[in-house]
Design a protein around this motif. Sequence first.
Motif, short mmCIF file in Angstrom:
data_model
loop_
_atom_site.label_atom_id
_atom_site.label_comp_id
_atom_site.label_asym_id
_atom_site.label_seq_id
_atom_site.Cartn_x
_atom_site.Cartn_y
_atom_site.Cartn_z
N VAL A 57 -0.55 30.03 -18.82
CA VAL A 57 -1.71 30.34 -19.65
C VAL A 57 -2.02 31.83 -19.49
O VAL A 57 -2.33 32.28 -18.38
CB VAL A 57 -2.93 29.49 -19.25
CG1 VAL A 57 -4.13 29.85 -20.14
CG2 VAL A 57 -2.62 28.01 -19.34
N LEU A 58 -1.92 32.57 -20.58
CA LEU A 58 -2.30 33.98 -20.57
C LEU A 58 -3.82 34.09 -20.71
O LEU A 58 -4.41 33.43 -21.57
CB LEU A 58 -1.61 34.73 -21.70
CG LEU A 58 -0.08 34.66 -21.75
CD1 LEU A 58 0.44 35.46 -22.95
CD2 LEU A 58 0.53 35.18 -20.46
N VAL A 59 -4.46 34.91 -19.87
CA VAL A 59 -5.91 35.04 -19.88
C VAL A 59 -6.29 36.51 -20.02
O VAL A 59 -5.82 37.36 -19.24
CB VAL A 59 -6.55 34.46 -18.61
CG1 VAL A 59 -8.06 34.68 -18.62
CG2 VAL A 59 -6.24 32.98 -18.49
N ALA A 60 -7.11 36.81 -21.00
CA ALA A 60 -7.72 38.13 -21.16
C ALA A 60 -9.20 38.00 -20.83
O ALA A 60 -9.93 37.25 -21.50
CB ALA A 60 -7.53 38.65 -22.59
N ASP A 61 -9.64 38.68 -19.80
CA ASP A 61 -11.02 38.56 -19.32
C ASP A 61 -11.88 39.63 -19.97
O ASP A 61 -12.03 40.75 -19.45
CB ASP A 61 -11.06 38.68 -17.79
CG ASP A 61 -12.45 38.39 -17.24
OD1 ASP A 61 -13.35 38.09 -18.04
OD2 ASP A 61 -12.63 38.47 -16.01
#
Length: 414
Positions: A57-61
């Motif tokens: 899962v790619l996550v951009a915060d």
Amino acid sequence: MRRLKPLGALMRKEWWVLLRDWQGLVVLFLMPAAFILIMSLATQDSFQQRKATATVVLVADGDRQSPASRRVIRELDNAPSFEVRLLEPPPDRAALKQRILDNEAVIALYLPAGLERTLRALEPGEAVAKLDVYLAPSVLPHIRGALLSGLESMLRGLRGEYMYRDHLLMEIEAQLGVSLEQMVPRQAEHNPVPLVEHYAYREAAPRDVPTSVQQSVPAWLVFAMFFVVIPLSTALIIEREQGSLRRLRLLNISSLTLLSARILPYYLINLVQMVIMLAVGAYLVPLLGGDRLLIGDQWFGLWLIGSATSLAAIGFALLIATLARTHMQATTVGGVANVVLGAVGGIMVPKVVMSPAMREFARISPMSWSLEGFWDVLLRRGDWLDVLPECAALLAFGGLCLLAGAWLFHRQTG
């Protein structure tokens, strides 16, 4: 009226021929039903079975490492089904979607700015932040369901903790000198952060992802309708070998009338096939542990696309029947033609796993047009207006095949 009498007599004759071969009729109904049962249950593993490997899962915060975003990332990474890859610096939403299109992962999350503030808001709606979930079309339904339910549970839990801790527990903890985090409910009735799903489709990708039963039922239904080429061509060749067709031509009955008399009986057979196959998907498949086919109430749309598919299949079968000279040729050519059209048109290989180039190539198959028409109703929940383009294409195909077959038949018997 005089022209209609021969047509009616030929139709009655065709019915008698079909009823005499009751074993062939049984095969026409049982064969696609068996295909639907076997393929719906067998491919359920491909569509829904859990895999032991973790899903990246790619996550951009976008909330810049706030306590809420760190908590979501940590809990998601601790889940055995998922492996979080935090992107630094966080890309924007368009760049994050592009990473899905580039096959870096099948899931990406954009944690919005204001996530912490929204979860701490006293009243729902005080602060609004939306959590964007980007999904590849190939993501398995159970992975999607686990992710969304897990995120929903996490956000409700955070909301509940903030509500209790910020407005009640801080004072109690200060008085008692103990932490009461484990003594209060972890769930809140309301999650103020809506989850917004975005499927990252390429330009040539299908509009929706079917389940195993949504793929199998319409696919094998279409294949079964086109399979009338075998009994229809066999009956035509037998009559040609016996001289029946030449005698009818000597009575000044046109080639188009002789071929058209076969349309209504096989059309009704195909409609019965459609009803049986839909019933199998809606009632029998779930009894054996598979997904249920949700038919809805758009029966007119189903009748339209079913009728257009039947007429296209009959026209194609009549063309094959006039081209074939022997039973072997009719069986071989008709069977191979159906298999090729089915393989190309997304019947045997689901379109969702095809490459973009193959999905474009699939558009040449009339079986693909019919499959898309059934999906318009069964998958996309459209109405009868949505199936009109596919119906028009199928009717044009069937009409051209019928006219070509009548011209060839006239040359053979004229």
